[in-house]
Design an enzyme around this catalytic site. Structure first.
Site, PDB file in Angstrom:
ATOM      1  N   GLU A 188     -36.764 -23.644  31.246  1.00 46.11           N
ATOM      2  CA  GLU A 188     -37.862 -24.226  31.575  1.00 46.11           C
ATOM      3  C   GLU A 188     -38.795 -24.168  32.536  1.00 46.11           C
ATOM      4  OE1 GLU A 188     -37.783 -28.748  34.161  1.00 46.11           O
ATOM      5  OE2 GLU A 188     -35.653 -27.579  34.633  1.00 46.11           O
ATOM      6  N   ASP A 224     -44.244 -16.337  38.827  1.00 44.02           N
ATOM      7  CA  ASP A 224     -45.165 -17.305  37.413  1.00 44.02           C
ATOM      8  C   ASP A 224     -45.388 -16.877  36.584  1.00 44.02           C
ATOM      9  OD1 ASP A 224     -47.950 -18.029  37.083  1.00 44.02           O
ATOM     10  OD2 ASP A 224     -48.513 -18.040  39.222  1.00 44.02           O
ATOM     11  N   ASP A 269     -47.932 -29.330  37.634  1.00 43.53           N
ATOM     12  CA  ASP A 269     -49.124 -30.296  38.490  1.00 43.53           C
ATOM     13  C   ASP A 269     -50.362 -30.052  37.751  1.00 43.53           C
ATOM     14  OD1 ASP A 269     -47.117 -29.182  40.867  1.00 43.53           O
ATOM     15  OD2 ASP A 269     -47.043 -27.000  40.573  1.00 43.53           O
ATOM     16  N   LYS A 294     -59.066 -31.148  39.239  1.00 49.69           N
ATOM     17  CA  LYS A 294     -60.220 -30.465  38.799  1.00 49.69           C
ATOM     18  C   LYS A 294     -60.479 -29.561  38.161  1.00 49.69           C
ATOM     19  CE  LYS A 294     -60.775 -30.821  43.848  1.00 49.69           C
ATOM     20  NZ  LYS A 294     -60.771 -29.682  45.285  1.00 49.69           N
ATOM     21  N   ASP A 321     -45.590 -38.176  34.196  1.00 53.45           N
ATOM     22  CA  ASP A 321     -46.103 -39.174  34.292  1.00 53.45           C
ATOM     23  C   ASP A 321     -47.660 -39.293  34.413  1.00 53.45           C
ATOM     24  OD1 ASP A 321     -45.844 -38.698  37.216  1.00 53.45           O
ATOM     25  OD2 ASP A 321     -46.551 -40.275  37.811  1.00 53.45           O
ATOM     26  N   GLU A 373     -36.160 -34.475  38.495  1.00 51.81           N
ATOM     27  CA  GLU A 373     -35.768 -34.719  40.007  1.00 51.81           C
ATOM     28  C   GLU A 373     -37.324 -36.189  40.189  1.00 51.81           C
ATOM     29  OE1 GLU A 373     -34.887 -31.744  39.884  1.00 51.81           O
ATOM     30  OE2 GLU A 373     -33.482 -31.480  41.401  1.00 51.81           O
ATOM     31  N   TYR A 374     -38.509 -35.412  39.402  1.00 51.39           N
ATOM     32  CA  TYR A 374     -39.625 -36.053  39.834  1.00 51.39           C
ATOM     33  C   TYR A 374     -39.518 -37.666  38.905  1.00 51.39           C
ATOM     34  CZ  TYR A 374     -42.166 -33.441  42.421  1.00 51.39           C
ATOM     35  OH  TYR A 374     -43.350 -32.483  43.774  1.00 51.39           O
ATOM     36  N   GLU A 375     -39.040 -36.728  37.729  1.00 49.78           N
ATOM     37  CA  GLU A 375     -38.835 -38.760  36.832  1.00 49.78           C
ATOM     38  C   GLU A 375     -38.376 -39.278  37.169  1.00 49.78           C
ATOM     39  OE1 GLU A 375     -37.176 -36.832  32.919  1.00 49.78           O
ATOM     40  OE2 GLU A 375     -37.502 -39.017  32.109  1.00 49.78           O
TER      41      GLU A 375
END
Ligand code: SAM
Length: 211
Positions: free
Chosen positions: A43, A95, A117, A121, A153, A192-194
């Site tokens: 991941e 990274d 992320d 821009k 999302d 977590e974000y989901e």
């Protein structure tokens, strides 16, 4: 993601048995670290690691490597792994740009990208983890039948990815803009974000890509 520096996080990561330091030394030989020849899935941008830890718990026949570039974030995942001690899971504090220097060609069976992320821009488009630049890196390290699975999302990032991935020579095998009401809802493991964004009512998008 807003980050609070945790003093000592770099040192804690350097000595953690759950983190593979200097991972390029294992290039082509990550199976030695796991002590078996099971397929390796990674991941990229795992954050605090809820998703990859749950996958590792459910699938002991698969080896997992969680990639996160910020020590402060990774520390939270390490704390959980200190309790769970899943033998099929390690972390890399690197990274994603360096993945092709870390893994040998075709060493990875699947890549998960979750709530990457968005870099809205245009001039930062190359930093998006589904940009043609990153797809080229994944192309190198993934097995022939390997897949990239991407959830977000962010509708704009998803629309961008539906175009950028085929532009890089990949096929979109499956996609939805409402994962939680799709055929894949039952097997879905939330990140977590989901959890955060779906509880706010945001539909979750997902795609699966292969070459
Ligand atoms: N995947 C987690 C989730 O869904 O809860 C975390 C999502 S968070 C928005 C994105 C994470 O990706 C952050 O922890 C960030 O540090 C990491 N990240 C972003 N770009 C990265 C890169 N190029 N290499 C490694 N990690 C990266």
């Amino acid at each position: 993601m807003r980050l609070r520096h945790i003093p000592g996080s770099e040192d804690a990561i350097a000595v953690s048995p759950h983190v593979i330091g200097q991972p390029e030394k294992y290039q082509g030989n990550f199976h030695q670290k796991f002590g078996n020849d099971n397929p390796i899935q990674i991941e990229v941008g795992m954050g605090k690691g809820r998703f990859i830890m749950e996958l590792a718990r459910r699938n002991p026949q698969i080896n997992y490597l969680g990639v996160e570039r910020y020590p402060t974030v990774l520390l939270k995942a390490i704390k959980k792994q200190e309790e769970l001690r899943l033998s099929n899971l390690y972390f890399l504090c690197v990274d994603a740009k360096s993945l092709s220097e870390i893994f040998a060609p075709q060493e990875v069976a699947r890549i998960y990208l979750n709530f990457s992320d968005p870099w809205p821009k245009d001039r930062h488009a190359k930093r998006r983890l589904t940009s043609p630049e990153f797809m080229k890196i994944y192309d190198r390290i993934l097995t022939e039948n390997g897949t990239v699975e991407f959830k977000t999302d962010n509708q704009e990032l998803f629309s961008y990815s539906l175009e950028s991935i085929p532009e890089a020579g990949w096929k979109i095998d499956w996609s939805t803009r409402d994962l939680h009401h799709s055929s894949q809802a039952d097997d879905n493991v939330m990140t977590e974000y989901e959890m955060k964004f779906s509880s706010m009512g945001n539909p979750i998008c997902k795609l699966i890509a292969s070459r």
